[in-house]
Design a protein around this motif. Structure first.
Motif, PDB file in Angstrom:
ATOM      1  N   HIS A  31       0.829  -1.206   0.000  1.00  0.00           N
ATOM      2  CA  HIS A  31       0.000   0.000   0.000  1.00  0.00           C
ATOM      3  C   HIS A  31       0.867   1.262   0.000  1.00  0.00           C
ATOM      4  O   HIS A  31       0.539   2.248  -0.662  1.00  0.00           O
ATOM      5  N   THR A  32       1.967   1.209   0.741  1.00  0.00           N
ATOM      6  CA  THR A  32       2.868   2.356   0.786  1.00  0.00           C
ATOM      7  C   THR A  32       3.506   2.596  -0.576  1.00  0.00           C
ATOM      8  O   THR A  32       3.617   3.741  -1.041  1.00  0.00           O
ATOM      9  N   PHE A  33       3.913   1.514  -1.229  1.00  0.00           N
ATOM     10  CA  PHE A  33       4.509   1.617  -2.564  1.00  0.00           C
ATOM     11  C   PHE A  33       3.521   2.239  -3.552  1.00  0.00           C
ATOM     12  O   PHE A  33       3.861   3.174  -4.294  1.00  0.00           O
ATOM     13  N   PHE A  44      -2.341  15.587  -4.207  1.00  0.00           N
ATOM     14  CA  PHE A  44      -1.678  14.441  -3.574  1.00  0.00           C
ATOM     15  C   PHE A  44      -1.711  14.548  -2.054  1.00  0.00           C
ATOM     16  O   PHE A  44      -1.828  13.531  -1.354  1.00  0.00           O
ATOM     17  N   VAL A  45      -1.636  15.763  -1.532  1.00  0.00           N
ATOM     18  CA  VAL A  45      -1.684  15.935  -0.077  1.00  0.00           C
ATOM     19  C   VAL A  45      -3.088  15.648   0.450  1.00  0.00           C
ATOM     20  O   VAL A  45      -3.258  14.959   1.461  1.00  0.00           O
ATOM     21  N   ALA A  46      -4.100  16.154  -0.235  1.00  0.00           N
ATOM     22  CA  ALA A  46      -5.483  15.923   0.196  1.00  0.00           C
ATOM     23  C   ALA A  46      -5.841  14.441   0.147  1.00  0.00           C
ATOM     24  O   ALA A  46      -6.587  13.937   0.993  1.00  0.00           O
ATOM     25  N   ILE A  47      -5.284  13.726  -0.836  1.00  0.00           N
ATOM     26  CA  ILE A  47      -5.539  12.290  -0.961  1.00  0.00           C
ATOM     27  C   ILE A  47      -4.754  11.494   0.080  1.00  0.00           C
ATOM     28  O   ILE A  47      -5.090  10.363   0.398  1.00  0.00           O
ATOM     29  N   SER A  48      -3.704  12.101   0.621  1.00  0.00           N
ATOM     30  CA  SER A  48      -2.806  11.455   1.595  1.00  0.00           C
ATOM     31  C   SER A  48      -1.855  10.455   0.963  1.00  0.00           C
ATOM     32  O   SER A  48      -1.464   9.463   1.588  1.00  0.00           O
ATOM     33  N   PHE A  49      -1.449  10.709  -0.269  1.00  0.00           N
ATOM     34  CA  PHE A  49      -0.392   9.917  -0.877  1.00  0.00           C
ATOM     35  C   PHE A  49       0.929  10.197  -0.149  1.00  0.00           C
ATOM     36  O   PHE A  49       1.088  11.236   0.488  1.00  0.00           O
ATOM     37  N   GLN A  50       1.879   9.280  -0.305  1.00  0.00           N
ATOM     38  CA  GLN A  50       3.135   9.393   0.435  1.00  0.00           C
ATOM     39  C   GLN A  50       4.275   9.913  -0.442  1.00  0.00           C
ATOM     40  O   GLN A  50       4.533   9.387  -1.523  1.00  0.00           O
ATOM     41  N   HIS A  51       4.949  10.921   0.073  1.00  0.00           N
ATOM     42  CA  HIS A  51       6.039  11.623  -0.618  1.00  0.00           C
ATOM     43  C   HIS A  51       7.318  11.402   0.179  1.00  0.00           C
ATOM     44  O   HIS A  51       7.385  11.734   1.363  1.00  0.00           O
ATOM     45  N   VAL A  52       8.333  10.850  -0.465  1.00  0.00           N
ATOM     46  CA  VAL A  52       9.528  10.433   0.265  1.00  0.00           C
ATOM     47  C   VAL A  52      10.209  11.591   0.987  1.00  0.00           C
ATOM     48  O   VAL A  52      10.696  11.428   2.116  1.00  0.00           O
ATOM     49  N   VAL A  53      10.232  12.769   0.388  1.00  0.00           N
ATOM     50  CA  VAL A  53      10.905  13.902   1.031  1.00  0.00           C
ATOM     51  C   VAL A  53      10.035  14.496   2.136  1.00  0.00           C
ATOM     52  O   VAL A  53      10.542  14.852   3.206  1.00  0.00           O
ATOM     53  N   ALA A  54       8.739  14.586   1.911  1.00  0.00           N
ATOM     54  CA  ALA A  54       7.849  15.070   2.968  1.00  0.00           C
ATOM     55  C   ALA A  54       7.926  14.158   4.191  1.00  0.00           C
ATOM     56  O   ALA A  54       7.917  14.630   5.336  1.00  0.00           O
ATOM     57  N   ASN A  55       8.033  12.853   3.941  1.00  0.00           N
ATOM     58  CA  ASN A  55       8.150  11.909   5.055  1.00  0.00           C
ATOM     59  C   ASN A  55       9.460  12.074   5.813  1.00  0.00           C
ATOM     60  O   ASN A  55       9.561  11.704   6.985  1.00  0.00           O
ATOM     61  N   MET A  56      10.480  12.620   5.137  1.00  0.00           N
ATOM     62  CA  MET A  56      11.755  12.887   5.807  1.00  0.00           C
ATOM     63  C   MET A  56      11.613  13.969   6.875  1.00  0.00           C
ATOM     64  O   MET A  56      12.508  14.150   7.702  1.00  0.00           O
ATOM     65  N   VAL A 112       8.346   4.009  -0.131  1.00  0.00           N
ATOM     66  CA  VAL A 112       7.944   5.283  -0.737  1.00  0.00           C
ATOM     67  C   VAL A 112       8.946   5.707  -1.806  1.00  0.00           C
ATOM     68  O   VAL A 112       8.561   6.207  -2.871  1.00  0.00           O
ATOM     69  N   PHE A 113      10.226   5.509  -1.543  1.00  0.00           N
ATOM     70  CA  PHE A 113      11.253   5.833  -2.539  1.00  0.00           C
ATOM     71  C   PHE A 113      10.981   5.079  -3.835  1.00  0.00           C
ATOM     72  O   PHE A 113      10.969   5.670  -4.929  1.00  0.00           O
ATOM     73  N   LEU A 114      10.760   3.781  -3.729  1.00  0.00           N
ATOM     74  CA  LEU A 114      10.524   2.971  -4.927  1.00  0.00           C
ATOM     75  C   LEU A 114       9.231   3.384  -5.631  1.00  0.00           C
ATOM     76  O   LEU A 114       9.185   3.489  -6.863  1.00  0.00           O
ATOM     77  N   GLY A 115       8.183   3.628  -4.853  1.00  0.00           N
ATOM     78  CA  GLY A 115       6.924   4.056  -5.448  1.00  0.00           C
ATOM     79  C   GLY A 115       7.043   5.400  -6.135  1.00  0.00           C
ATOM     80  O   GLY A 115       6.552   5.596  -7.258  1.00  0.00           O
ATOM     81  N   ASN A 116       7.702   6.340  -5.479  1.00  0.00           N
ATOM     82  CA  ASN A 116       7.922   7.654  -6.086  1.00  0.00           C
ATOM     83  C   ASN A 116       8.736   7.539  -7.370  1.00  0.00           C
ATOM     84  O   ASN A 116       8.477   8.238  -8.358  1.00  0.00           O
ATOM     85  N   ALA A 117       9.738   6.650  -7.361  1.00  0.00           N
ATOM     86  CA  ALA A 117      10.568   6.470  -8.554  1.00  0.00           C
ATOM     87  C   ALA A 117       9.738   5.963  -9.729  1.00  0.00           C
ATOM     88  O   ALA A 117       9.873   6.448 -10.861  1.00  0.00           O
ATOM     89  N   VAL A 118       8.864   5.008  -9.468  1.00  0.00           N
ATOM     90  CA  VAL A 118       8.004   4.484 -10.530  1.00  0.00           C
ATOM     91  C   VAL A 118       7.020   5.558 -10.999  1.00  0.00           C
ATOM     92  O   VAL A 118       6.813   5.752 -12.204  1.00  0.00           O
ATOM     93  N   GLY A 119       6.426   6.266 -10.058  1.00  0.00           N
ATOM     94  CA  GLY A 119       5.468   7.306 -10.423  1.00  0.00           C
ATOM     95  C   GLY A 119       6.079   8.382 -11.297  1.00  0.00           C
ATOM     96  O   GLY A 119       5.474   8.820 -12.285  1.00  0.00           O
ATOM     97  N   GLY A 120       7.287   8.813 -10.955  1.00  0.00           N
ATOM     98  CA  GLY A 120       7.927   9.872 -11.722  1.00  0.00           C
ATOM     99  C   GLY A 120       8.561   9.390 -13.010  1.00  0.00           C
ATOM    100  O   GLY A 120       8.357   9.975 -14.083  1.00  0.00           O
TER     101      GLY A 120
END
Length: 262
Positions: free
Chosen positions: A156-158, A195-207, A231-239
């Motif tokens: 789910h995090t990914f 993305f913030v309103a949906i509560s998706f996870q952002h690797v840098v925001a989580n830092m 989150v890193f892996l998910g963000n990488a795929v998303g971008g």
């Protein structure tokens, strides 16, 4: 015309990726620190907005908090910064175009990840912990947000990370589209707010938010690490895939000969 066409944006993204791949480590560290601090500041502002709202406002309160979060990306793009999540689109698209090597992508991501972490943690420590901006009256909300992130399972995090950076990189893509400051701000604002309103996870925001809970003694670094990886892996795929590769394949910007790869 005040806008670049999507095909022109693809070329601009490639050019940005090439330029970023050639940046000295010292520049990546300085601008990466700034970007991490900017994103953390946006999250801190979000936290302060939602913490003071009545609980019965529900998701509307979350929307108000999400509406102020984009200041972090706006500062990064307009003032100057190296943000990992944006670079997860610009560097790969330059690689797809055979303008840079995979090593150049990995080099940039490594140093920018480190610098973003230092900038985000600095805000969490100095503003959040030492000034009490994520503790005291704000501690309950800080811990609730951080706990929801670290206690989500890996898959789910990914997937959440994929969705997040799909939107963040679309925000960066729209910033490339506009030729004026106001257009860039509006282009970035709404995808980031989404993305913030949906509560998706952002690797840098989580830092920022998870270390803030750690500094308050409510969480451990061991709990944070699996979240970081997912989150890193998910963000990488998303971008890289859902924005970089998708638009590269759609618009087929000119590919340089293999001999020109840096």
């Amino acid at each position: 015309m005040s806008l670049h066409t999507p095909k022109e944006i693809a070329q601009l993204a490639i050019q940005a990726g090439v330029a970023k791949s050639r940046a000295p480590i010292s520049i990546l560290l300085i601008l990466g620190f700034m970007a991490g601090a900017f994103i953390a500041t946006g999250f801190l502002l979000d936290l302060h907005v939602i913490n003071s709202l009545p609980a019965d406002w529900g998701s509307f309160g979350g929307l108000l908090g999400a509406a102020v979060f984009p200041v972090g990306l706006i500062l990064t793009v307009l003032a100057g910064g190296e943000l990992l999540t944006g670079n997860m689109m610009t560097l790969p698209v330059a690689w797809f175009a055979r303008r840079i090597s995979f090593f150049s992508v990995a080099r940039n991501w490594f140093w920018v990840t480190l610098a973003n972490f230092l900038g985000s943690v600095a805000v969490a420590w100095f503003f959040g912990h030492m000034l009490g901006m994520t503790e005291g009256d704000y501690l309950k909300k800080t811990v609730a947000i951080a706990s929801a992130k670290v206690h989500a399972d890996f898959l789910h995090t990914f997937i959440s990370g994929v969705g997040c950076n799909w939107l963040v990189c679309l925000a960066v893509w729209l910033a490339f589209a506009s030729k004026d400051v106001v257009g860039k701000i509006f282009g970035m604002w709404f995808p980031v707010m989404a993305f913030v309103a949906i509560s998706f996870q952002h690797v840098v925001a989580n830092m920022f938010i998870i270390p803030a809970a750690i500094f308050a003694g409510q969480m451990s670094w061991a709990e944070y690490f699996p979240n970081f990886v997912a989150v890193f892996l998910g963000n990488a795929v998303g971008g890289a895939v859902f924005v970089g590769l998708a638009y590269f394949l759609a618009f087929r910007p000119a590919v340089e000969p293999a001999s020109s790869v840096q």
